[in-house]
Design an enzyme around this catalytic site. Structure first.
Site, PDB file in Angstrom:
ATOM      1  N   HIS A 236      -4.611   2.492  -8.497  1.00  0.00           N
ATOM      2  CA  HIS A 236      -3.347   2.382  -7.770  1.00  0.00           C
ATOM      3  C   HIS A 236      -2.747   3.753  -7.451  1.00  0.00           C
ATOM      4  CE1 HIS A 236       0.010   0.882  -5.726  1.00  0.00           C
ATOM      5  NE2 HIS A 236       0.692   1.797  -6.367  1.00  0.00           N
ATOM      6  N   PHE A 388      -4.721  -2.585   3.635  1.00  0.00           N
ATOM      7  CA  PHE A 388      -4.955  -1.149   3.415  1.00  0.00           C
ATOM      8  C   PHE A 388      -5.388  -0.401   4.673  1.00  0.00           C
ATOM      9  CE2 PHE A 388      -9.088  -2.623   1.381  1.00  0.00           C
ATOM     10  CZ  PHE A 388      -9.963  -1.982   2.247  1.00  0.00           C
ATOM     11  N   HIS A 389      -5.722  -1.138   5.739  1.00  0.00           N
ATOM     12  CA  HIS A 389      -5.931  -0.395   6.983  1.00  0.00           C
ATOM     13  C   HIS A 389      -4.592  -0.029   7.637  1.00  0.00           C
ATOM     14  CE1 HIS A 389     -10.164  -1.411   6.491  1.00  0.00           C
ATOM     15  NE2 HIS A 389     -10.382  -0.404   7.298  1.00  0.00           N
ATOM     16  N   ARG A 451     -15.482  -8.283   1.968  1.00  0.00           N
ATOM     17  CA  ARG A 451     -16.718  -7.817   1.371  1.00  0.00           C
ATOM     18  C   ARG A 451     -17.865  -8.815   1.446  1.00  0.00           C
ATOM     19  NH1 ARG A 451     -14.078  -4.676  -3.831  1.00  0.00           N
ATOM     20  NH2 ARG A 451     -13.903  -2.742  -2.696  1.00  0.00           N
TER      21      ARG A 451
HETATM   22 FE1  HAS Z   1      -1.546  -1.465  -1.603  1.00  0.00          FE
HETATM   23  C1  HAS Z   1      -4.246  -3.377  -2.582  1.00  0.00           C
HETATM   24  C2  HAS Z   1       0.552  -3.440  -3.440  1.00  0.00           C
HETATM   25  C3  HAS Z   1       1.125   0.557  -0.774  1.00  0.00           C
HETATM   26  C4  HAS Z   1      -3.720   0.917  -0.434  1.00  0.00           C
HETATM   27  N1  HAS Z   1      -3.581  -1.278  -1.496  1.00  0.00           N
HETATM   28  C5  HAS Z   1      -4.517  -2.194  -1.930  1.00  0.00           C
HETATM   29  C6  HAS Z   1      -5.833  -1.701  -1.649  1.00  0.00           C
HETATM   30  C7  HAS Z   1      -5.683  -0.469  -1.070  1.00  0.00           C
HETATM   31  C8  HAS Z   1      -4.267  -0.216  -0.982  1.00  0.00           C
HETATM   32  C9  HAS Z   1      -6.790   0.477  -0.632  1.00  0.00           C
HETATM   33  O1  HAS Z   1       0.275  -5.498  -5.688  1.00  0.00           O
HETATM   34  C10 HAS Z   1      -7.139  -2.452  -1.920  1.00  0.00           C
HETATM   35  C11 HAS Z   1      -7.807  -2.064  -3.197  1.00  0.00           C
HETATM   36  C12 HAS Z   1      -9.071  -2.852  -3.326  1.00  0.00           C
HETATM   37  O2  HAS Z   1     -10.072  -2.468  -2.703  1.00  0.00           O
HETATM   38  O3  HAS Z   1      -9.066  -3.891  -3.994  1.00  0.00           O
HETATM   39  N2  HAS Z   1       0.470  -1.484  -1.994  1.00  0.00           N
HETATM   40  C13 HAS Z   1       1.125  -2.396  -2.728  1.00  0.00           C
HETATM   41  C14 HAS Z   1       2.551  -2.111  -2.717  1.00  0.00           C
HETATM   42  C15 HAS Z   1       2.705  -0.984  -1.943  1.00  0.00           C
HETATM   43  C16 HAS Z   1       1.387  -0.582  -1.518  1.00  0.00           C
HETATM   44  C17 HAS Z   1       3.615  -2.874  -3.386  1.00  0.00           C
HETATM   45  N3  HAS Z   1      -1.331   0.357  -0.764  1.00  0.00           N
HETATM   46  C18 HAS Z   1      -0.156   1.020  -0.528  1.00  0.00           C
HETATM   47  C19 HAS Z   1      -0.417   2.309   0.054  1.00  0.00           C
HETATM   48  C20 HAS Z   1      -1.792   2.414   0.144  1.00  0.00           C
HETATM   49  C21 HAS Z   1      -2.349   1.179  -0.372  1.00  0.00           C
HETATM   50  C22 HAS Z   1       0.643   3.315   0.411  1.00  0.00           C
HETATM   51  C23 HAS Z   1      -2.643   3.516   0.648  1.00  0.00           C
HETATM   52  C24 HAS Z   1      -2.214   4.650   1.110  1.00  0.00           C
HETATM   53  N4  HAS Z   1      -1.800  -3.103  -2.747  1.00  0.00           N
HETATM   54  C25 HAS Z   1      -0.823  -3.727  -3.465  1.00  0.00           C
HETATM   55  C26 HAS Z   1      -1.419  -4.781  -4.290  1.00  0.00           C
HETATM   56  C27 HAS Z   1      -2.788  -4.768  -4.043  1.00  0.00           C
HETATM   57  C28 HAS Z   1      -2.994  -3.707  -3.083  1.00  0.00           C
HETATM   58  C29 HAS Z   1      -0.755  -5.693  -5.215  1.00  0.00           C
HETATM   59  C30 HAS Z   1      -3.860  -5.689  -4.665  1.00  0.00           C
HETATM   60  C31 HAS Z   1      -4.199  -6.796  -3.733  1.00  0.00           C
HETATM   61  C32 HAS Z   1      -5.340  -7.630  -4.273  1.00  0.00           C
HETATM   62  O4  HAS Z   1      -5.096  -8.757  -4.668  1.00  0.00           O
HETATM   63  O5  HAS Z   1      -6.480  -7.131  -4.306  1.00  0.00           O
HETATM   64  C33 HAS Z   1       4.020  -0.257  -1.683  1.00  0.00           C
HETATM   65  O6  HAS Z   1       3.911   1.078  -2.070  1.00  0.00           O
HETATM   66  C34 HAS Z   1       4.460  -0.344  -0.261  1.00  0.00           C
HETATM   67  C35 HAS Z   1       5.845   0.233  -0.052  1.00  0.00           C
HETATM   68  C36 HAS Z   1       6.135   0.521   1.385  1.00  0.00           C
HETATM   69  C37 HAS Z   1       7.229   0.163   2.050  1.00  0.00           C
HETATM   70  C38 HAS Z   1       7.381   0.530   3.518  1.00  0.00           C
HETATM   71  C39 HAS Z   1       8.471   1.558   3.761  1.00  0.00           C
HETATM   72  C40 HAS Z   1       8.464   1.974   5.183  1.00  0.00           C
HETATM   73  C41 HAS Z   1       8.375   3.238   5.625  1.00  0.00           C
HETATM   74  C42 HAS Z   1       8.285   3.454   7.114  1.00  0.00           C
HETATM   75  C43 HAS Z   1       9.253   4.463   7.678  1.00  0.00           C
HETATM   76  C44 HAS Z   1       9.221   4.429   9.159  1.00  0.00           C
HETATM   77  C45 HAS Z   1       9.019   5.513   9.967  1.00  0.00           C
HETATM   78  C46 HAS Z   1       8.911   5.311  11.430  1.00  0.00           C
HETATM   79  C47 HAS Z   1       8.860   6.903   9.450  1.00  0.00           C
HETATM   80  C48 HAS Z   1       8.327  -0.588   1.403  1.00  0.00           C
HETATM   81  C49 HAS Z   1       8.384   4.403   4.722  1.00  0.00           C
HETATM   82  C50 HAS Z   1      10.218   5.004  12.046  1.00  0.00           C
HETATM   83  C51 HAS Z   1      10.016   4.775  13.492  1.00  0.00           C
HETATM   84  C52 HAS Z   1      10.980   4.679  14.407  1.00  0.00           C
HETATM   85  C53 HAS Z   1      10.618   4.454  15.814  1.00  0.00           C
HETATM   86  C54 HAS Z   1      12.401   4.797  14.062  1.00  0.00           C
HETATM   87 CU    CU Z   2      -2.026  -0.946  -5.998  1.00  0.00          CU
END
Ligand code: HAS
Ligand code: CU
Length: 597
Positions: A236, A388-389, A451
């Site tokens: 993680h 994750f993409h 997978r």
């Molecule tokens: Fe995840 C599975 C939960 C974030 C990557 N995640 C994965 C896997 C990968 C991955 C690679 O709880 C698969 C692993 C595998 O092969 O089995 N993930 C989360 C949660 C977050 C999260 C709660 N993941 C990421 C990030 C990754 C990533 C970051 C890579 C970089 N994930 C999971 C869980 C699994 C999981 C379970 C297991 C699933 C399973 O069953 O296998 C949080 O960190 C997300 C928080 C993000 C936000 C969004 C905030 C928004 C922002 C945007 C700002 C906007 C802008 C643009 C700058 C709340 C910051 C504004 C534009 C205008 C025009 C104004």
């Molecule tokens: Cu995770």
């Protein structure tokens, strides 16, 4: 605007030519991995959608492992070390302590990568006894050739030494500036590395203590649940190791591209401290369906994960506020009208912003993953690659590519070959990923597994609530093709930039935040304190689960009793009370097969 700040001033390359050479080398390694990884990506995307099959399905896991490892280990982390070297040197305004040491850790990372890649590619040559078809989540019971684990270990040691390089620089800077706040970019680098040191404890123990000796034949077996848990201890936080360089760019470069200044330096520091504290004690959220881990530990991981949303939500607020500030500086007005005043023709700006926008969606699918009960619905389905993409595959990858359009001229003193192609490239990525990840999420909800090379399900009816499986498959394949073309455009643009006219005077200053470091409590810069608390939280979160796994199923496993990784029915039935149930079991299975046919 960023150019105007110190236009005509020496560029990073003018100021620090030796460091610029290392940064360029690291970024180039990263881009080579990206391009190769994209080739494996398109092969597999077209294969599993049955659009085009260039290789036999028996090679699917070799292709998938090559795609995964090249993208999420080599592409991301080589970019990180390049960017962090740039950020440390730039923000501390001092050269590295000993450039030979810097080249040494970079060299180690290259050697480690080559070893792992050779082991993976060995899978394509069945006549040689080298393979590593273990996917990027390389836990047991899948086993790789020792070359793979050895390569990984050397690569990780390279990253540790890289971190030491940046700490060394900071330490000496501090002697010269005892009363100053740590410059923001250096602060981000150091806190991310402290998180990395904590996280890699898990993978170091898994690889050196179990997987490597096991593949060398020094120990007969391992406890799969233990190596899985140690893997996710690291698996993680590694996602934030990919994300933090993107955040560094969103906080420190994006506002200036938007024509403004970072809204709040103190908030940015709080965010990085929160990641240092909370990234590791959540890994069990990847193991909600693992038997052998008590529900209570899973609940704790879920709760911690929900807290971990906070720094990303803070980021969304701070980064968007900074962009709005920039837009208003450029004459933007109205509730949303300011959006029009943003520099949408700048590929670096547009790419990073689209990446952020997609991360909002990726964050939401992450919240769904993190809910223990909803996770059962999507675990091991194509939903997860959809998630994750959007995160690593867009928030991170697209930010890295977009930022390169801004950074590369500062590292080379050459113009970018083509800004219009760059703009088209980032938009193409956005469109391709919108299609591919949408299809993946929907197919996941239909229960299509991740997978697997053969998810055709001929003769099986899916309820077509959004679109038919065939349509989704085509959507996925089309998205994948656009992403592949986008990667080639990126690689070609950077390669062709080697022959463009030279420019100088790009400067390397970034505007000061609206609310500067002086507004934040000094305790935020107390790295020892945060590292200590981070360690305590990890000990609290992991001691009991690890102890109970070892107690239940042994440090090195207990063979067939240890973990139902492989259940052989005859073995289970033989000589056990279950054997009494055998006649009944065969009756039930006969009945069931009657019903099914
Ligand atoms: Fe995840 C599975 C939960 C974030 C990557 N995640 C994965 C896997 C990968 C991955 C690679 O709880 C698969 C692993 C595998 O092969 O089995 N993930 C989360 C949660 C977050 C999260 C709660 N993941 C990421 C990030 C990754 C990533 C970051 C890579 C970089 N994930 C999971 C869980 C699994 C999981 C379970 C297991 C699933 C399973 O069953 O296998 C949080 O960190 C997300 C928080 C993000 C936000 C969004 C905030 C928004 C922002 C945007 C700002 C906007 C802008 C643009 C700058 C709340 C910051 C504004 C534009 C205008 C025009 C104004
Ligand atoms: Cu995770």
């Amino acid at each position: 605007m960023a150019e105007a700040l110190d236009a005509g001033a020496p560029s990073f390359r003018d100021r620090f030519p030796d460091e610029a050479a290392v940064v360029r080398a690291a970024l180039l390694s990263s881009f080579i991995a990206l391009t190769l990884g994209a080739v494996f990506g398109i092969i597999q995307g077209l294969h599993r959608t049955n659009v085009l099959r260039v290789l036999d399905s028996q090679f699917y896991y070799t292709i998938l492992t090559a795609h995964g490892v090249l993208m999420v280990v080599s592409f991301t982390i080589f970019f990180l070390v390049g960017l962090f070297t740039w950020a440390t040197v730039r923000s501390l305004e001092r050269p590295l302590e000993d450039i030979r040491y810097t080249w040494a850790w970079y060299g180690l990372m290259v050697v480690g990568t080559l070893m792992a890649v050779v082991a993976i590619l060995g899978g394509f040559v069945p006549s040689v006894d080298i393979s590593a078809d273990v996917l990027f989540t390389f836990y047991a019971p899948l086993q790789a050739h020792p070359l793979f684990y050895g390569g990984l270990a050397i690569f990780v040691i390279g990253t540790w030494l890289a971190g030491a390089d940046w700490f060394w620089s900071w330490y000496n800077w501090k002697q010269a500036h005892p009363d100053e706040r740590i410059p923001l970019q250096a602060f981000m680098v150091l806190t991310t590395m402290l998180m990395w040191y904590i996280a890699t404890i898990g993978i170091a123990i898994a690889v050196v203590g179990f997987l490597l000796p096991w593949s060398l034949g020094l120990i007969e077996q391992v406890n799969p649940l233990l190596t899985r848990t140690l893997f996710w201890f690291w698996g993680h936080p590694v996602v934030y190791f990919w994300l933090m360089p993107a955040y560094l760019l969103w906080y420190t470069v994006l506002p200036s591209l938007a024509g403004g200044r970072l809204f709040s330096d103190p908030l940015a520091r709080v965010v990085f401290v929160l990641f240092l504290l909370l990234s590791t004690p959540v890994g069990i959220h990847h193991q909600y369906v693992d038997p052998g881990i008590a529900e209570g530990f899973k609940m704790i991981a879920m709760t911690n994960t929900m807290f971990l949303l906070l720094p990303s939500l803070l980021t969304a607020f701070t980064v968007v506020a900074s962009m709005e500030h920039g837009a208003r500086q450029r004459g933007g007005t109205g509730l949303f009208g300011w959006l029009r005043a943003l520099p949408w023709r700048d590929p670096a700006f547009t790419g990073m912003t689209l990446a952020g926008l997609m991360f909002a969606a990726g964050g939401f699918s992450g919240m769904i993953n993190a809910g223990m009960n909803i996770n059962y619905l999507i675990h091991n389905t194509l939903w997860v690659p959809g998630h994750f993409h959007l995160t690593v595959g867009t928030a991170v990858a697209l930010t890295f590519m977009a930022a390169t359009y801004w950074l590369w001229p500062r590292l080379t003193n050459r113009q970018l070959y083509s800004r219009p192609i760059a703009l088209g490239q980032v938009v193409l990525w956005f469109v391709g990923m919108a299609l591919m990840s949408n299809a993946m999420h929907v197919m996941g909800l239909f229960g299509v597994p991740r997978r697997t090379a053969e998810p055709q399900y001929q003769g099986f009816d899916f309820v077509a609530s959004f679109g038919s499986i065939t349509e989704l498959r085509i959507q996925l394949a089309l998205g994948a093709t656009l992403l592949f073309v986008s990667t080639l455009l990126f690689a070609a643009n950077i390669a062709l930039s080697s022959w463009t006219p030279t420019v100088s005077g790009h400067g390397h200053r970034l505007p000061d935040p609206l609310s500067g470091p002086g507004d934040s409590p000094v305790v935020l810069d107390n790295l020892k304190l945060w590292f200590g608390i981070g360690m305590v939280l990890v000990v609290l979160a992991y001691t009991l689960p690890l102890a109970s796994i070892v107690q239940d199923s042994g440090l090195f496993g207990r063979g067939i009793d240890a973990y139902p990784a492989m259940i052989e029915t005859p073995v289970l039935l033989e000589g056990s009370p279950l054997s009494l149930a055998e006649p009944l079991a065969s009756k039930v299975s006969a009945m069931l097969s009657g019903v099914i046919s």
